[in-house]
Scaffold this active site. Structure first.
Site, PDB file in Angstrom:
ATOM      1  N   SER A 188      -5.322  65.260  46.124  1.00  0.00           N
ATOM      2  CA  SER A 188      -6.482  65.374  45.171  1.00  0.00           C
ATOM      3  C   SER A 188      -6.677  64.475  44.038  1.00  0.00           C
ATOM      4  CB  SER A 188      -6.274  66.676  44.495  1.00  0.00           C
ATOM      5  OG  SER A 188      -6.286  67.943  45.501  1.00  0.00           O
TER       6      SER A 188
ATOM      7  N   LYS B 271     -10.315  63.078  43.672  1.00  0.00           N
ATOM      8  CA  LYS B 271     -11.435  63.647  43.060  1.00  0.00           C
ATOM      9  C   LYS B 271     -11.593  62.927  41.691  1.00  0.00           C
ATOM     10  CE  LYS B 271     -10.033  68.017  44.780  1.00  0.00           C
ATOM     11  NZ  LYS B 271      -9.017  69.084  44.771  1.00  0.00           N
TER      12      LYS B 271
ATOM     13  N   SER C 262      -8.473  71.752  40.214  1.00  0.00           N
ATOM     14  CA  SER C 262      -8.670  70.879  41.401  1.00  0.00           C
ATOM     15  C   SER C 262      -9.173  71.482  42.516  1.00  0.00           C
ATOM     16  CB  SER C 262      -7.072  70.205  41.606  1.00  0.00           C
ATOM     17  OG  SER C 262      -7.208  69.330  42.635  1.00  0.00           O
TER      18      SER C 262
END
Length: 310
Positions: free
Chosen positions: A72, A75, A132
């Site tokens: 993640s 992102k 997230s």
């Protein structure tokens, strides 16, 4: 001979323990060299780097050029691309994103929105960066993707991913590649060095810094029927519970292990630390804090004594 004695004699072989034959002794493996007293602390991360948060200069690292799944932490790029659009057209942040079925059904960590619900971009960025939200990344990619490239590159989400790769290339991040906007794919890879460079660029944006340093955010989304629903998002980055830490992003998948990009300030000094592939969720914070502490001392920061005095 009595029946009791006969039974006892019969059972004796069954009660006698079987002797284990000794195996040939194997010599122990050669010892590793003695621990050195200099250099960076031992960490569990498979790759790490430390970057000067003011100049963008890479200071130290281990396996820092090796491309690895980044989970993640992907992102960071997703948010940075959107905030780049907002830099030239602030009204972008007020646009309304309507959640698709595909976004709502995205697996893993989630902003917990439902299909048909509506939320402004500026709010959904909190859902992307705090809990997230893999779903938020898909929804944002679908919303913004049609503005990039052309139809030959696929639907909106695919075109957004193509743009993520373009941006990585434009920054010279040769060890970074995207297959999706959230990091669920093991094909989302980066070196620790490239993630540090990207984060340094992103942290120049005041709005990005505000997002990633927020510990909790309350948001209202509009339901398909027109009503409002409140959602609370908590930041997954536990370092924000400690003074001096400023963000940036966590990441966890089986291929990537436990990852963390972290920014911290001490006095006028600022550092960015990236750890990829730590052995546990809590271990990534220990790894990062050990690297920060060692790096501060290397840069001349004095340890504080009891009572807060140096």
């Amino acid at each position: 001979m009595s029946r009791t004695l006969l039974t006892t004699i019969t059972l004796l072989p069954l009660l006698t323990p079987t002797l284990a034959y000794a195996q040939p002794d194997k010599p122990p493996a050669p010892q590793a060299p003695a621990d050195t007293l200099d250099g960076a602390p031992f960490v569990t991360a498979k790759a790490w780097t430390v970057l000067d948060g003011k100049t963008g200069k890479l200071l130290w690292g281990s396996n820092e050029a090796e491309a690895r799944p980044m989970a993640s932490t992907s992102k960071i790029m997703t948010a940075w691309v959107i905030l780049g659009l907002a830099a030239t057209n602030p009204e972008v942040l007020d646009e309304i994103v309507t959640y698709s079925d595909r976004a709502a059904k995205t697996t893993g960590s989630s902003a917990k929105l439902r299909a048909g619900e509506k939320v402004p971009v500026k709010e959904l960025l909190y859902g992307l960066l705090l809990p997230s939200g893999n779903d938020a990344a898909v929804a944002l990619g679908e919303h913004f993707g049609p503005r990039f490239g052309d139809a030959a590159e696929g639907d909106g989400l695919q075109r957004f991913v193509v743009e993520l790769n373009r941006r990585a290339k434009s920054l010279g991040l040769k060890g970074m590649a995207f297959k999706d906007p959230n990091g669920l794919s093991p094909g989302n890879v980066s070196s620790a060095r490239d993630l540090a460079k990207l984060s340094w660029e992103a942290m120049k944006d005041e709005r990005f810094r505000a997002y990633v340093s927020t510990r909790r955010y309350d948001c209202e989304v509009v339901e398909p029927g027109g009503g409002n629903r409140k959602i609370t998002w908590l930041n997954t980055n536990k370092l924000l519970d400690i003074e001096g830490y400023e963000g940036v992003k966590t990441g966890t998948t089986t291929p990537a292990g436990n990852c963390l990009v972290a920014s911290a300030k001490r006095g006028e000094d600022r550092l960015i630390v990236v750890v990829l592939g730590s052995t546990s969720a809590d271990g990534r914070y220990v790894d990062a804090r050990n690297l920060f502490r060692w790096a501060w001392l290397e840069r001349g920061q004095k340890p504080e004594l009891k009572g807060g005095k140096q």
